[in-house]
Design an enzyme around this catalytic site. Sequence first.
Site, PDB file in Angstrom:
ATOM      1  N   CYS A 229     -27.697 -25.367 -31.801  1.00 11.32           N
ATOM      2  CA  CYS A 229     -26.743 -25.380 -32.895  1.00 11.32           C
ATOM      3  C   CYS A 229     -25.360 -24.947 -32.412  1.00 11.32           C
ATOM      4  O   CYS A 229     -25.232 -24.077 -31.554  1.00 11.32           O
ATOM      5  CB  CYS A 229     -27.140 -24.473 -34.059  1.00 11.32           C
ATOM      6  SG  CYS A 229     -28.757 -24.849 -34.728  1.00 11.32           S
TER       7      CYS A 229
ATOM      8  N   ARG B 151     -25.133 -29.139 -28.341  1.00 11.00           N
ATOM      9  CA  ARG B 151     -26.005 -28.046 -28.787  1.00 11.00           C
ATOM     10  C   ARG B 151     -26.974 -28.482 -29.885  1.00 11.00           C
ATOM     11  O   ARG B 151     -27.795 -27.693 -30.339  1.00 11.00           O
ATOM     12  CB  ARG B 151     -25.147 -26.881 -29.306  1.00 11.00           C
ATOM     13  CG  ARG B 151     -24.133 -26.390 -28.301  1.00 11.00           C
ATOM     14  CD  ARG B 151     -23.302 -25.273 -28.888  1.00 11.00           C
ATOM     15  NE  ARG B 151     -24.089 -24.077 -29.074  1.00 11.00           N
ATOM     16  CZ  ARG B 151     -24.282 -23.154 -28.148  1.00 11.00           C
ATOM     17  NH1 ARG B 151     -23.721 -23.291 -26.973  1.00 11.00           N
ATOM     18  NH2 ARG B 151     -25.019 -22.100 -28.394  1.00 11.00           N
TER      19      ARG B 151
ATOM     20  N   TRP C 122     -29.506 -28.127 -34.620  1.00 10.42           N
ATOM     21  CA  TRP C 122     -30.749 -28.538 -33.986  1.00 10.42           C
ATOM     22  C   TRP C 122     -31.845 -27.839 -34.791  1.00 10.42           C
ATOM     23  O   TRP C 122     -31.948 -26.623 -34.790  1.00 10.42           O
ATOM     24  CB  TRP C 122     -30.797 -28.102 -32.519  1.00 10.42           C
ATOM     25  CG  TRP C 122     -32.006 -28.621 -31.814  1.00 10.42           C
ATOM     26  CD1 TRP C 122     -32.181 -29.871 -31.311  1.00 10.42           C
ATOM     27  CD2 TRP C 122     -33.216 -27.901 -31.534  1.00 10.42           C
ATOM     28  NE1 TRP C 122     -33.433 -29.977 -30.734  1.00 10.42           N
ATOM     29  CE2 TRP C 122     -34.089 -28.795 -30.856  1.00 10.42           C
ATOM     30  CE3 TRP C 122     -33.652 -26.605 -31.790  1.00 10.42           C
ATOM     31  CZ2 TRP C 122     -35.355 -28.424 -30.430  1.00 10.42           C
ATOM     32  CZ3 TRP C 122     -34.923 -26.239 -31.360  1.00 10.42           C
ATOM     33  CH2 TRP C 122     -35.757 -27.144 -30.700  1.00 10.42           C
TER      34      TRP C 122
ATOM     35  N   ASN D  33     -26.434 -19.820 -35.692  1.00  6.98           N
ATOM     36  CA  ASN D  33     -27.102 -20.305 -34.477  1.00  6.98           C
ATOM     37  C   ASN D  33     -28.075 -19.212 -34.043  1.00  6.98           C
ATOM     38  O   ASN D  33     -27.699 -18.051 -33.939  1.00  6.98           O
ATOM     39  CB  ASN D  33     -26.031 -20.562 -33.397  1.00  6.98           C
ATOM     40  CG  ASN D  33     -26.635 -20.758 -32.011  1.00  6.98           C
ATOM     41  OD1 ASN D  33     -26.024 -20.408 -31.011  1.00  6.98           O
ATOM     42  ND2 ASN D  33     -27.808 -21.325 -31.931  1.00  6.98           N
ATOM     43  N   GLY D  34     -29.344 -19.612 -33.795  1.00 13.06           N
ATOM     44  CA  GLY D  34     -30.356 -18.627 -33.381  1.00 13.06           C
ATOM     45  C   GLY D  34     -31.560 -18.714 -34.295  1.00 13.06           C
ATOM     46  O   GLY D  34     -31.720 -19.694 -35.039  1.00 13.06           O
TER      47      GLY D  34
ATOM     48  N   GLU E 223     -39.305 -33.901 -11.445  1.00 10.42           N
ATOM     49  CA  GLU E 223     -37.968 -34.007 -12.043  1.00 10.42           C
ATOM     50  C   GLU E 223     -37.673 -35.450 -12.475  1.00 10.42           C
ATOM     51  O   GLU E 223     -37.134 -35.685 -13.562  1.00 10.42           O
ATOM     52  CB  GLU E 223     -36.918 -33.485 -11.047  1.00 10.42           C
ATOM     53  CG  GLU E 223     -35.465 -33.662 -11.441  1.00 10.42           C
ATOM     54  CD  GLU E 223     -35.098 -32.996 -12.766  1.00 10.42           C
ATOM     55  OE1 GLU E 223     -35.890 -32.222 -13.323  1.00 10.42           O
ATOM     56  OE2 GLU E 223     -34.002 -33.289 -13.273  1.00 10.42           O
TER      57      GLU E 223
ATOM     58  N   LYS F 143     -36.883 -36.567 -16.396  1.00 15.89           N
ATOM     59  CA  LYS F 143     -35.673 -37.295 -16.779  1.00 15.89           C
ATOM     60  C   LYS F 143     -36.041 -38.557 -17.563  1.00 15.89           C
ATOM     61  O   LYS F 143     -35.451 -38.865 -18.585  1.00 15.89           O
ATOM     62  CB  LYS F 143     -34.900 -37.651 -15.514  1.00 15.89           C
ATOM     63  CG  LYS F 143     -33.442 -37.628 -15.621  1.00 15.89           C
ATOM     64  CD  LYS F 143     -32.764 -36.296 -15.414  1.00 15.89           C
ATOM     65  CE  LYS F 143     -33.442 -35.078 -15.947  1.00 15.89           C
ATOM     66  NZ  LYS F 143     -32.767 -33.849 -15.658  1.00 15.89           N
TER      67      LYS F 143
ATOM     68  N   GLU G 136     -37.513 -37.828 -21.088  1.00 14.31           N
ATOM     69  CA  GLU G 136     -36.509 -37.171 -21.926  1.00 14.31           C
ATOM     70  C   GLU G 136     -35.546 -38.165 -22.574  1.00 14.31           C
ATOM     71  O   GLU G 136     -35.211 -38.036 -23.748  1.00 14.31           O
ATOM     72  CB  GLU G 136     -35.723 -36.188 -21.042  1.00 14.31           C
ATOM     73  CG  GLU G 136     -34.617 -35.440 -21.720  1.00 14.31           C
ATOM     74  CD  GLU G 136     -33.883 -34.504 -20.781  1.00 14.31           C
ATOM     75  OE1 GLU G 136     -33.882 -34.757 -19.557  1.00 14.31           O
ATOM     76  OE2 GLU G 136     -33.305 -33.524 -21.258  1.00 14.31           O
TER      77      GLU G 136
ATOM     78  N   HIS H 171     -57.760 -37.576  -8.145  1.00 17.11           N
ATOM     79  CA  HIS H 171     -58.714 -36.574  -8.646  1.00 17.11           C
ATOM     80  C   HIS H 171     -58.843 -36.623 -10.161  1.00 17.11           C
ATOM     81  O   HIS H 171     -59.143 -35.616 -10.795  1.00 17.11           O
ATOM     82  CB  HIS H 171     -58.301 -35.174  -8.184  1.00 17.11           C
ATOM     83  CG  HIS H 171     -58.408 -35.018  -6.691  1.00 17.11           C
ATOM     84  ND1 HIS H 171     -59.608 -34.944  -6.033  1.00 17.11           N
ATOM     85  CD2 HIS H 171     -57.444 -34.984  -5.743  1.00 17.11           C
ATOM     86  CE1 HIS H 171     -59.389 -34.847  -4.732  1.00 17.11           C
ATOM     87  NE2 HIS H 171     -58.082 -34.871  -4.532  1.00 17.11           N
TER      88      HIS H 171
ATOM     89  N   LYS I 117     -28.711 -29.895 -25.581  1.00 17.74           N
ATOM     90  CA  LYS I 117     -28.388 -29.542 -24.193  1.00 17.74           C
ATOM     91  C   LYS I 117     -28.813 -28.117 -23.874  1.00 17.74           C
ATOM     92  O   LYS I 117     -29.318 -27.832 -22.799  1.00 17.74           O
ATOM     93  CB  LYS I 117     -26.883 -29.701 -23.995  1.00 17.74           C
ATOM     94  CG  LYS I 117     -26.382 -29.348 -22.615  1.00 17.74           C
ATOM     95  CD  LYS I 117     -26.661 -30.467 -21.660  1.00 17.74           C
ATOM     96  CE  LYS I 117     -26.212 -30.161 -20.244  1.00 17.74           C
ATOM     97  NZ  LYS I 117     -27.029 -30.948 -19.288  1.00 17.74           N
TER      98      LYS I 117
HETATM   99  O1  M6R Z   1     -29.234 -24.659 -19.276  1.00 14.18           O
HETATM  100  P1  M6R Z   1     -30.538 -24.566 -18.560  1.00 14.18           P
HETATM  101  O2  M6R Z   1     -30.449 -25.032 -17.134  1.00 14.18           O
HETATM  102  O3  M6R Z   1     -31.151 -23.210 -18.629  1.00 14.18           O
HETATM  103  O4  M6R Z   1     -31.489 -25.572 -19.318  1.00 14.18           O
HETATM  104  C1  M6R Z   1     -32.847 -25.644 -18.998  1.00 14.18           C
HETATM  105  C2  M6R Z   1     -33.481 -26.867 -19.594  1.00 14.18           C
HETATM  106  O5  M6R Z   1     -33.426 -26.832 -20.983  1.00 14.18           O
HETATM  107  C3  M6R Z   1     -32.812 -28.165 -19.117  1.00 14.18           C
HETATM  108  O6  M6R Z   1     -32.794 -28.236 -17.731  1.00 14.18           O
HETATM  109  C4  M6R Z   1     -33.547 -29.393 -19.664  1.00 14.18           C
HETATM  110  O7  M6R Z   1     -34.813 -29.460 -19.112  1.00 14.18           O
HETATM  111  C5  M6R Z   1     -32.731 -30.648 -19.364  1.00 14.18           C
HETATM  112  N1  M6R Z   1     -32.343 -31.269 -20.589  1.00 14.18           N
HETATM  113  C6  M6R Z   1     -33.451 -31.653 -18.545  1.00 14.18           C
HETATM  114  O8  M6R Z   1     -32.667 -32.759 -18.260  1.00 14.18           O
END
Ligand code: M6R
Length: 594
Positions: free
Chosen positions: A2, A27, A73, A97-98, A467, A471, A474, A490, A589
């Site tokens: 947020c 956010r 969010w 926010n929180g 990773e 990506k 996501e 396995h 984000k």
């Molecule tokens: O700001 P941060 O690096 O702590 O964020 C951690 C994760 O939320 C962040 O890396 C998330 O997995 C990404 N959106 C992946 O692309």
Amino acid sequence: MCGIAGYTGKRKASEVVVDGLALLEYRGYDSAGIALFNGQGNLQITKKAGFVSHLKKAVYGKEGCCGIGHTRWATHGIANETNCHPHCHGKFCIVHNGIIENFATLKKSLQKKGKKFLSQTDTEVVAVLLDEFYKGDVLDALGKVAKLLKGSFAIAILCHDFCDRIYFLKKGSPLIVGVGQGENFVASDQLAFVHYTDNVVFLKDNEMGYADSNNVFVFDFCKNKKVLHVEKSNAKADNVAKPPKSFMHKEIFEIPKALRMTANDFFNDEYKKQKAIDIFSKNDKVIMIGCGTAYNACLVGKLVWEKVLHVSAEVDLASEFRYKNPLVSKGTLVVAVSQSGETADTLRATKLAKSKGADVVVITNVAHSSITKNADLVLHTKAGQEVAVAATKSYATQVLLFLCIACVLSKDSKAVKEIKKQIDDLPYLATKALLCDTVVAKKAKEFCKKQGTFFVGRGLDFPLAIEGSLKLKEISYMHSQGFAAGELKHGSIALVDKNVLVVGIITQKKVAEKTINALHEVSCRGAKVLVVTQFDKMANEAGCHDVIKLPGATDLLMPILAVIPLQLFAYHVSVARGINPDKPRNLAKSVTVE
Ligand code: M6R
């Protein structure tokens, strides 16, 4: 999660606030709303589900010089207009926010007193409480309410009795005041007011106060006045201009620059290098923590430190570490990685480590972020603002910093000289790796309708597989999973058939042949195989259908170079499936809730 933006001054608050919210959409973007005092002291509320652009149309031209806004969010209650902030009760209107962890208990007791609630949010309870405690002194009510709340909160508040003031309250979630001339701002991030002022006050936990157009006052929760520390903002307006394609594509193409800046910044800072040596020599145990992509960077960091420094390190998800009574004490070094420096789980895990006597080194992209407050040493990835939800250039620079630290700590001067030379070449190699963009886009179009994708690799290619998979799911919503290449057989190979794509990552000389075996095994079961490799020969041997060729480099650099085609692949699949890669559904984000 947020974003909060507030303005009080002489400008049209609707424009300043909504433009600020647009810059904070990273956010969260489930809904957006604004509360404005119009010239006559009446409060006007506008709420819209979806992006800030919807709100912008709805408030266009609305009068008023003081207002607060919110981009949400969703945590409590679905993403509709009812649950959209601001939430109002009696004389108060708030954005938050929180998470208020004890909201259910508080709500029940207020309902017993006959208070009516309109939304399913945890936030509304704060508005109701403020109205309940208010007897003419807003600060008094704020302090009393703050002491009742459990959890984390950054809250901006309007009160009908003071129509040029924004009140605020902070504990655990970021909140910043922008100090202008005849105008002031309150926001979750300096970015929200980057076009107006570079004078900022970073509010601390357990602080509250208010701003009108000419003054800012900060107090603790017992109403003791605090001295204002005005600092210079480090946010830059040019970093947030909307690029022609998307932020994600732009940010992937910024990797070479980000790598150069990060390496230069680290190697030119004698103080930080010496501090790293001192801290490392004091400790005999290393734990690396992070979430999501930052966690994946730690997985690479562990292998890099094992190879270069011959030390073993544990890697933990910050969200697991903090709840398991971790074996941490004096003599433990905890390396916490977070692009934003605001991820709630990483923040709390870092605090816990510190409280147990550990030394804490933080790797973050955001100077002044909350996580830096708990660190013995802060190392900055100089990736620049990362706007797209998917972490791209920040990952590359996090991995690079692990390598840079290893150079400084290693006693093997010959090996260090060699690695440093390669780090110097990295921006050039990354630029070469980016040339695969067109080929990757073609492959993405071809494979975008697959049912699922497995990413496989060994050694340093294994975390890369994880990773690459994160990506893809996501931002394209395609199911995928990252595997150690030897592990598929396995059990999970049962899922492999002609509807599945397998991306084989082969960048590590020693284990390349072994990964080829795994690719043969899936290929003969009907899977399409796409190989990302630096070795021509390997690609041919794999009997694979498609190859993305990387520039040749030493094994240690490959987690940084090979991630480029994986990020581009995710991006192009997302576009091919008609998704906005910058704003995937259900995400934000910065995950500032637990
Ligand atoms: O700001 P941060 O690096 O702590 O964020 C951690 C994760 O939320 C962040 O890396 C998330 O997995 C990404 N959106 C992946 O692309």
